[in-house]
Design a protein around this motif. Structure first.
Motif, PDB file in Angstrom:
ATOM      1  N   LEU A 148       0.820  -1.217   0.000  1.00 25.23           N
ATOM      2  CA  LEU A 148       0.000   0.000   0.000  1.00 25.23           C
ATOM      3  C   LEU A 148       0.850   1.262   0.000  1.00 25.23           C
ATOM      4  CD1 LEU A 148      -2.812  -1.061   2.511  1.00 25.23           C
ATOM      5  CD2 LEU A 148      -2.922  -0.989   0.017  1.00 25.23           C
ATOM      6  N   SER A 149       2.093   1.188   0.483  1.00 20.95           N
ATOM      7  CA  SER A 149       2.981   2.341   0.435  1.00 20.95           C
ATOM      8  C   SER A 149       3.587   2.554  -0.946  1.00 20.95           C
ATOM      9  CB  SER A 149       4.105   2.181   1.467  1.00 20.95           C
ATOM     10  OG  SER A 149       4.925   1.058   1.151  1.00 20.95           O
ATOM     11  N   ILE A 150       3.685   1.466  -1.725  1.00 21.31           N
ATOM     12  CA  ILE A 150       4.246   1.568  -3.075  1.00 21.31           C
ATOM     13  C   ILE A 150       3.174   1.929  -4.090  1.00 21.31           C
ATOM     14  CG2 ILE A 150       5.423   0.288  -4.905  1.00 21.31           C
ATOM     15  CD1 ILE A 150       6.716  -1.424  -2.724  1.00 21.31           C
ATOM     16  N   VAL A 151       2.005   1.317  -3.960  1.00 18.90           N
ATOM     17  CA  VAL A 151       0.934   1.447  -4.944  1.00 18.90           C
ATOM     18  C   VAL A 151      -0.219   2.221  -4.343  1.00 18.90           C
ATOM     19  CG1 VAL A 151      -0.741   0.155  -6.323  1.00 18.90           C
ATOM     20  CG2 VAL A 151       1.598  -0.695  -6.083  1.00 18.90           C
ATOM     21  N   THR A 186       3.645  -3.029 -11.426  1.00 14.32           N
ATOM     22  CA  THR A 186       4.710  -2.100 -11.069  1.00 14.32           C
ATOM     23  C   THR A 186       5.603  -2.633  -9.959  1.00 14.32           C
ATOM     24  OG1 THR A 186       3.247  -0.975  -9.487  1.00 14.32           O
ATOM     25  CG2 THR A 186       3.308  -0.122 -11.741  1.00 14.32           C
ATOM     26  N   LEU A 187       5.203  -3.722  -9.301  1.00 13.21           N
ATOM     27  CA  LEU A 187       6.033  -4.301  -8.245  1.00 13.21           C
ATOM     28  C   LEU A 187       7.216  -5.072  -8.801  1.00 13.21           C
ATOM     29  CD1 LEU A 187       3.248  -5.693  -5.880  1.00 13.21           C
ATOM     30  CD2 LEU A 187       4.463  -3.520  -5.693  1.00 13.21           C
ATOM     31  N   ARG A 188       7.172  -5.415 -10.059  1.00 13.49           N
ATOM     32  CA  ARG A 188       8.270  -6.181 -10.652  1.00 13.49           C
ATOM     33  C   ARG A 188       9.400  -5.237 -11.042  1.00 13.49           C
ATOM     34  NH1 ARG A 188       7.152 -11.388 -12.108  1.00 13.49           N
ATOM     35  NH2 ARG A 188       4.986 -12.057 -11.881  1.00 13.49           N
ATOM     36  N   GLY A 189      10.497  -5.362 -10.356  1.00 14.02           N
ATOM     37  CA  GLY A 189      11.661  -4.556 -10.686  1.00 14.02           C
ATOM     38  C   GLY A 189      12.479  -5.192 -11.787  1.00 14.02           C
ATOM     39  N   LEU A 228       4.469  -9.035  -3.494  1.00 15.04           N
ATOM     40  CA  LEU A 228       3.725  -9.420  -4.693  1.00 15.04           C
ATOM     41  C   LEU A 228       2.537 -10.304  -4.340  1.00 15.04           C
ATOM     42  CD1 LEU A 228       3.534  -9.367  -7.772  1.00 15.04           C
ATOM     43  CD2 LEU A 228       5.062 -11.350  -7.823  1.00 15.04           C
ATOM     44  N   ASN A 229       2.712 -11.224  -3.398  1.00 12.30           N
ATOM     45  CA  ASN A 229       1.599 -12.076  -2.971  1.00 12.30           C
ATOM     46  C   ASN A 229       0.534 -11.279  -2.233  1.00 12.30           C
ATOM     47  OD1 ASN A 229       2.037 -15.240  -3.339  1.00 12.30           O
ATOM     48  ND2 ASN A 229       4.027 -14.291  -3.057  1.00 12.30           N
ATOM     49  N   ALA A 230       0.955 -10.323  -1.436  1.00 14.19           N
ATOM     50  CA  ALA A 230      -0.009  -9.472  -0.743  1.00 14.19           C
ATOM     51  C   ALA A 230      -0.813  -8.639  -1.733  1.00 14.19           C
ATOM     52  CB  ALA A 230       0.711  -8.570   0.252  1.00 14.19           C
ATOM     53  N   GLY A 231      -0.138  -8.082  -2.726  1.00 12.87           N
ATOM     54  CA  GLY A 231      -0.855  -7.328  -3.751  1.00 12.87           C
ATOM     55  C   GLY A 231      -1.780  -8.200  -4.579  1.00 12.87           C
TER      56      GLY A 231
END
Length: 299
Positions: free
Chosen positions: A85-88, A255-258, A267-270
């Motif tokens: 939630l802090s990233i997205v 967007t989580l994939r760097g 990634l699993n939480a998202g």
């Protein structure tokens, strides 16, 4: 002289013997248990990816690195959800996905209904060719459509807005809806429609009072399918929605994939947060979906 009645005879008379068919129903056969075991095994296999995602979503990064993805969490942590939630900007992405999917579901179904009414009932010339072209359009890969859609969105000033995706997927979903609904309308007896026309019913009244009750189960199924299909779309939205304020949930998740690393727990939480809305939607409309698939007979 008094007569004595055997108590065993009285018991047998009061309680008649149970028929053999009822005894068979009380004892499930071996085949039933075998089918139940196979169904349980299939359900466990189908649910295993979801359960694995839930377990890894509540792990810490150190726990995942030390014990791997198949281990039980040492302790349930919600740090991955906070990091996601802090990233997205998940509330904005969630609202965009709900808005786009809901609009496409209802607009696509309505457009398909109107088009199918003209083709299936109006007996348009070349209706078979039109339906074949509509069916062919649903088979085209999105990669073949992306260039004209991209330049069309720029020309209409809808690029980076949710309306570009709503318009595109409304037309694409309506093509499939037109093909399906026109096929159903073609099975309606002509005598029924002619009798309604003789009684003075207009075309709108025929659609509203005669065809809609017949098509209601099919329309419900289309709305549910269009919502889920649009929710899961990625390729066209990722091209047309470059701005973060208009991105959908699948785009926000990507967007989580760097380039060189990725936090699997985040990634699993998202993924879990992205899956929950569609799961809730499916559970709410499960009865509508099951009834719509099995219903629809013309009376």
């Amino acid at each position: 002289m008094s007569l004595q009645v055997d108590p065993i005879y009285e018991t047998a008379k009061a309680e008649p013997p149970t028929p053999a068919s009822q005894r068979r129903h009380r004892r499930p056969s071996t085949m039933r248990w075998l089918i139940l075991a196979i169904a349980s095994l299939i359900a466990a296999i189908m649910l295993s990816p979801f359960l694995l995602m839930v377990l890894n979503a509540f792990k810490s990064g150190a726990d995942y690195s030390a014990n791997g993805p198949l281990s039980w969490p040492e302790f349930f942590s919600v740090d991955a959800f906070y990091n996601y939630l802090s990233i997205v900007n998940f509330p904005v992405a969630l609202w965009n996905s709900i808005l786009i999917s809901t609009a496409v579901a209802f607009l696509g179904t309505a457009l398909g209904l109107i088009s199918a009414y003209a083709i299936g009932i109006g007996r348009v010339k070349g209706s078979g060719l039109i339906l074949a072209l509509l069916l062919l359009s649903t088979m085209l890969p999105h990669e073949a459509l992306i260039y004209p859609l991209f330049y069309g969105a720029q020309a209409t000033h809808t690029f980076n807005t949710v309306w570009s995706v709503i318009i595109v997927f409304t037309v694409l979903q309506a093509a499939f809806g037109t093909y399906l609904l026109a096929s159903v309308m073609a099975t309606v007896p002509k005598e029924l429609l002619e009798a309604a026309a003789i009684d003075g019913a207009t075309r709108w009244q025929i659609l509203r009072r005669i065809l809609l009750p017949v098509l209601t189960p099919t329309l419900s199924v289309l709305i549910v399918f269009f919502f889920i299909w649009t929710w899961n779309e990625f390729y066209i939205p990722v091209v047309l929605l470059a701005d973060q304020s208009s991105q959908t949930v699948p785009i926000a998740l990507s967007t989580l994939r760097g380039q060189h690393n990725i936090d699997v727990t985040v990634l699993n939480a998202g993924s879990l947060l992205s899956l929950l809305p569609t799961l809730i939607f499916f559970l709410i409309f499960q009865r509508t979906l099951s009834h719509g698939v099995t219903a629809g007979a013309v009376k």
